[in-house]
Design a protein around this motif. Sequence first.
Motif, PDB file in Angstrom:
ATOM      1  N   ASN A 198       0.819  -1.214   0.000  1.00  0.00           N
ATOM      2  CA  ASN A 198       0.000   0.000   0.000  1.00  0.00           C
ATOM      3  C   ASN A 198       0.849   1.258   0.000  1.00  0.00           C
ATOM      4  O   ASN A 198       0.566   2.215  -0.733  1.00  0.00           O
ATOM      5  N   VAL A 199       1.899   1.280   0.816  1.00  0.00           N
ATOM      6  CA  VAL A 199       2.723   2.494   0.866  1.00  0.00           C
ATOM      7  C   VAL A 199       3.521   2.655  -0.427  1.00  0.00           C
ATOM      8  O   VAL A 199       3.730   3.774  -0.907  1.00  0.00           O
ATOM      9  N   LEU A 200       3.941   1.552  -1.032  1.00  0.00           N
ATOM     10  CA  LEU A 200       4.671   1.643  -2.296  1.00  0.00           C
ATOM     11  C   LEU A 200       3.746   2.076  -3.432  1.00  0.00           C
ATOM     12  O   LEU A 200       4.153   2.847  -4.314  1.00  0.00           O
TER      13      LEU A 200
ATOM     14  N   PRO B 275      14.282   9.769  -5.210  1.00  0.00           N
ATOM     15  CA  PRO B 275      13.794   8.945  -4.090  1.00  0.00           C
ATOM     16  C   PRO B 275      14.823   8.829  -2.967  1.00  0.00           C
ATOM     17  O   PRO B 275      16.025   8.700  -3.210  1.00  0.00           O
ATOM     18  N   TYR B 276      14.331   8.851  -1.737  1.00  0.00           N
ATOM     19  CA  TYR B 276      15.093   8.541  -0.529  1.00  0.00           C
ATOM     20  C   TYR B 276      14.313   7.427   0.175  1.00  0.00           C
ATOM     21  O   TYR B 276      13.125   7.590   0.444  1.00  0.00           O
TER      22      TYR B 276
ATOM     23  N   SER C 118      11.310  -1.103   0.478  1.00  0.00           N
ATOM     24  CA  SER C 118      11.370  -0.078  -0.571  1.00  0.00           C
ATOM     25  C   SER C 118      12.695  -0.154  -1.325  1.00  0.00           C
ATOM     26  O   SER C 118      12.738   0.048  -2.541  1.00  0.00           O
ATOM     27  N   VAL C 119      13.784  -0.474  -0.600  1.00  0.00           N
ATOM     28  CA  VAL C 119      15.083  -0.634  -1.268  1.00  0.00           C
ATOM     29  C   VAL C 119      15.026  -1.797  -2.262  1.00  0.00           C
ATOM     30  O   VAL C 119      15.492  -1.685  -3.408  1.00  0.00           O
ATOM     31  N   ASN C 120      14.435  -2.927  -1.830  1.00  0.00           N
ATOM     32  CA  ASN C 120      14.299  -4.074  -2.731  1.00  0.00           C
ATOM     33  C   ASN C 120      13.417  -3.739  -3.923  1.00  0.00           C
ATOM     34  O   ASN C 120      13.677  -4.181  -5.054  1.00  0.00           O
ATOM     35  N   PHE C 121      12.364  -2.987  -3.679  1.00  0.00           N
ATOM     36  CA  PHE C 121      11.443  -2.589  -4.749  1.00  0.00           C
ATOM     37  C   PHE C 121      12.176  -1.803  -5.832  1.00  0.00           C
ATOM     38  O   PHE C 121      12.008  -2.068  -7.033  1.00  0.00           O
ATOM     39  N   TYR C 122      13.008  -0.848  -5.422  1.00  0.00           N
ATOM     40  CA  TYR C 122      13.742  -0.034  -6.389  1.00  0.00           C
ATOM     41  C   TYR C 122      14.909  -0.803  -7.006  1.00  0.00           C
ATOM     42  O   TYR C 122      15.189  -0.673  -8.201  1.00  0.00           O
ATOM     43  N   SER C 123      15.580  -1.622  -6.204  1.00  0.00           N
ATOM     44  CA  SER C 123      16.728  -2.376  -6.726  1.00  0.00           C
ATOM     45  C   SER C 123      16.282  -3.404  -7.759  1.00  0.00           C
ATOM     46  O   SER C 123      16.940  -3.588  -8.797  1.00  0.00           O
ATOM     47  N   PHE C 124      15.163  -4.100  -7.495  1.00  0.00           N
ATOM     48  CA  PHE C 124      14.662  -5.114  -8.427  1.00  0.00           C
ATOM     49  C   PHE C 124      14.318  -4.495  -9.776  1.00  0.00           C
ATOM     50  O   PHE C 124      14.527  -5.116 -10.827  1.00  0.00           O
TER      51      PHE C 124
ATOM     52  N   ARG D 226      16.051   0.887 -10.497  1.00  0.00           N
ATOM     53  CA  ARG D 226      15.839   2.334 -10.411  1.00  0.00           C
ATOM     54  C   ARG D 226      16.870   2.948  -9.466  1.00  0.00           C
ATOM     55  O   ARG D 226      17.255   2.356  -8.472  1.00  0.00           O
ATOM     56  N   GLU D 227      17.274   4.152  -9.777  1.00  0.00           N
ATOM     57  CA  GLU D 227      18.246   4.842  -8.936  1.00  0.00           C
ATOM     58  C   GLU D 227      17.549   5.531  -7.769  1.00  0.00           C
ATOM     59  O   GLU D 227      16.392   5.927  -7.866  1.00  0.00           O
ATOM     60  N   PHE D 228      18.273   5.666  -6.658  1.00  0.00           N
ATOM     61  CA  PHE D 228      17.766   6.424  -5.512  1.00  0.00           C
ATOM     62  C   PHE D 228      18.943   7.123  -4.854  1.00  0.00           C
ATOM     63  O   PHE D 228      20.103   6.715  -4.999  1.00  0.00           O
ATOM     64  N   ALA D 229      18.637   8.187  -4.101  1.00  0.00           N
ATOM     65  CA  ALA D 229      19.694   9.043  -3.567  1.00  0.00           C
ATOM     66  C   ALA D 229      20.310   8.485  -2.295  1.00  0.00           C
ATOM     67  O   ALA D 229      21.516   8.634  -2.066  1.00  0.00           O
ATOM     68  N   ALA D 230      19.506   7.864  -1.426  1.00  0.00           N
ATOM     69  CA  ALA D 230      20.016   7.361  -0.154  1.00  0.00           C
ATOM     70  C   ALA D 230      19.061   6.295   0.384  1.00  0.00           C
ATOM     71  O   ALA D 230      17.897   6.219  -0.023  1.00  0.00           O
ATOM     72  N   GLN D 231      19.580   5.488   1.313  1.00  0.00           N
ATOM     73  CA  GLN D 231      18.755   4.457   1.941  1.00  0.00           C
ATOM     74  C   GLN D 231      19.109   4.342   3.418  1.00  0.00           C
ATOM     75  O   GLN D 231      20.255   4.571   3.822  1.00  0.00           O
ATOM     76  N   TRP D 232      18.081   4.001   4.225  1.00  0.00           N
ATOM     77  CA  TRP D 232      18.260   3.748   5.654  1.00  0.00           C
ATOM     78  C   TRP D 232      17.446   2.515   6.000  1.00  0.00           C
ATOM     79  O   TRP D 232      16.253   2.443   5.708  1.00  0.00           O
ATOM     80  N   THR D 233      18.074   1.530   6.620  1.00  0.00           N
ATOM     81  CA  THR D 233      17.384   0.274   6.930  1.00  0.00           C
ATOM     82  C   THR D 233      17.761  -0.195   8.333  1.00  0.00           C
ATOM     83  O   THR D 233      18.721   0.301   8.940  1.00  0.00           O
ATOM     84  N   GLY D 234      16.968  -1.170   8.831  1.00  0.00           N
ATOM     85  CA  GLY D 234      17.309  -1.831  10.080  1.00  0.00           C
ATOM     86  C   GLY D 234      16.596  -1.338  11.319  1.00  0.00           C
ATOM     87  O   GLY D 234      16.853  -1.841  12.411  1.00  0.00           O
ATOM     88  N   PHE D 235      15.662  -0.373  11.174  1.00  0.00           N
ATOM     89  CA  PHE D 235      15.016   0.166  12.371  1.00  0.00           C
ATOM     90  C   PHE D 235      13.526   0.421  12.178  1.00  0.00           C
ATOM     91  O   PHE D 235      12.928   1.174  12.946  1.00  0.00           O
ATOM     92  N   SER D 236      12.914  -0.207  11.189  1.00  0.00           N
ATOM     93  CA  SER D 236      11.533   0.145  10.865  1.00  0.00           C
ATOM     94  C   SER D 236      10.564  -0.139  12.008  1.00  0.00           C
ATOM     95  O   SER D 236       9.598   0.605  12.208  1.00  0.00           O
ATOM     96  N   GLU D 237      10.797  -1.209  12.793  1.00  0.00           N
ATOM     97  CA  GLU D 237       9.886  -1.542  13.890  1.00  0.00           C
ATOM     98  C   GLU D 237      10.129  -0.696  15.132  1.00  0.00           C
ATOM     99  O   GLU D 237       9.220  -0.509  15.943  1.00  0.00           O
ATOM    100  N   LYS D 238      11.339  -0.181  15.291  1.00  0.00           N
ATOM    101  CA  LYS D 238      11.664   0.582  16.499  1.00  0.00           C
ATOM    102  C   LYS D 238      12.610   1.724  16.153  1.00  0.00           C
ATOM    103  O   LYS D 238      13.798   1.697  16.481  1.00  0.00           O
ATOM    104  N   PRO D 239      12.109   2.768  15.488  1.00  0.00           N
ATOM    105  CA  PRO D 239      12.978   3.891  15.120  1.00  0.00           C
ATOM    106  C   PRO D 239      13.333   4.745  16.335  1.00  0.00           C
ATOM    107  O   PRO D 239      12.577   4.823  17.305  1.00  0.00           O
ATOM    108  N   THR D 240      14.491   5.381  16.276  1.00  0.00           N
ATOM    109  CA  THR D 240      14.927   6.302  17.317  1.00  0.00           C
ATOM    110  C   THR D 240      15.019   7.710  16.742  1.00  0.00           C
ATOM    111  O   THR D 240      14.994   7.904  15.518  1.00  0.00           O
ATOM    112  N   PHE D 241      15.148   8.682  17.637  1.00  0.00           N
ATOM    113  CA  PHE D 241      15.274  10.065  17.169  1.00  0.00           C
ATOM    114  C   PHE D 241      16.575  10.267  16.402  1.00  0.00           C
ATOM    115  O   PHE D 241      16.640  11.102  15.496  1.00  0.00           O
ATOM    116  N   GLU D 242      17.602   9.505  16.745  1.00  0.00           N
ATOM    117  CA  GLU D 242      18.866   9.608  16.004  1.00  0.00           C
ATOM    118  C   GLU D 242      18.679   9.171  14.554  1.00  0.00           C
ATOM    119  O   GLU D 242      19.293   9.747  13.643  1.00  0.00           O
ATOM    120  N   ASP D 243      17.844   8.155  14.332  1.00  0.00           N
ATOM    121  CA  ASP D 243      17.541   7.749  12.957  1.00  0.00           C
ATOM    122  C   ASP D 243      16.864   8.894  12.209  1.00  0.00           C
ATOM    123  O   ASP D 243      17.205   9.193  11.057  1.00  0.00           O
TER     124      ASP D 243
END
Length: 301
Positions: free
Chosen positions: A95-97, A116-117, A123-129, A132-149
Motif C-alpha cells: 500500500n505504501v509503495l 527517491p530517498y 522499498s530498497v528491494n522494490f527499487y533495486s529489483f 531504479r536509482e535512488f539518492a540514499a537508503q536507511w534500513t534496520g530500524f523500521s519496527e523501532k525507530p529512534t530520534f537519532e535515525d
Amino acid sequence: MGAQIREYRQRIRSVSATKKITRAMELMAASRVVKAQQAVRASTPYARALTRAASAVATFSDEEHALTSEAEQVRRAAVLIISADRGLAGGYNANVLKESERLVARLQDEGKEVVPYLVGRRSVNFYSFRKREFAAQWTGFSEKPTFEDAREIGSRLVEDFVKDTEGEGGVDEVHVVFTRFVSMVAQEPEVIRLLPLEVVDGIDEDVEPGDLFPLYEFEPSVDELLDALLPKYVNARIFNCLLQAAASELAARQRAMKSATDNAEELIKMYTRLANQARQAEITQEISEIVGGASALAESK
C-alpha cells in the motif's frame, strides 16, 4: 489407504509447525504495538508544537529563508518513502509503495524530476529489483525507530534541500510517503510535503485557521530563529512519521499473523477430518475382508 493417512498426518504436522510460528509472530507484534502506539502519542504534541512555532515565524515575518521560500520553478522533488524492513504484514508495504508510485507519477506529470530517498528494506528491494536509482537508503530500524535515525534522515534531506538544484544536485521540495496509524484495524498511506514549510498540514487539523497564531516580536533575528527552529521541525516531523509507520507495521503484522493462525487451525481441522475418514474407511475395508474371509471359510466346510 495407509499412504493417504500418512500424507494427511504429515500435512497436519507441517501446518502445526507453521501455526506455532505465526502465533509467536502475532504475540510479538501485539506486545510491541502497544509501545509503538504510546510513542506515537508522545511524539505528536511535540511535532505539532514545532510545526505551529515554525509556521508562526514563517507567516508573521517578511524574511526569505531557504526552508520556507517556494522555488519559482520546481525542477527536482525529493520523495522520502517509509516502508518496513520485513514482510509478513499483509498489504502494509504494498500500500505504501503504491501510494509512492502515485505521487511519483503526479510529480513527473508536473514536469519535476523525482529523487527517491528510501527507508526500509522493502522499498530498497522494490527499487533495486526494478533497477531504479535512488539518492540514499536507511534500513534496520523500521519496527523501532529512534530520534537519532530521524536526525540522520532529516540532516541529509535539509542538506540536499539547501543545495543549488542545477550545480550541486539539490532538490526544490521534499515529500514524505508513510502510513498513518489510525487504529488497530485501520492504517492509511499518506503523503505530506515537508519542505518548503506549509502552514496547513495533517498534523494541525484541530486548530482553526483564524486562531493559529498571535502576533510575535522576534528576538534574535528571524533568520537566526529559522536557522535554529526549522531543522528541529524537520527532524520532529520525520520522527513522528517513522513512529506512525512503525505502529502501522506492527498492527498490520499482528492482524496478518492472526489471520494466518486462524487459517492454519482450519487446515488442521480439515486434514484431521480427512485422516479420520480415511482411517475409518480403512477399518471398514479390513472388517469387510475379515467377514468375507470368514464367510468363504464357512462355505468351504
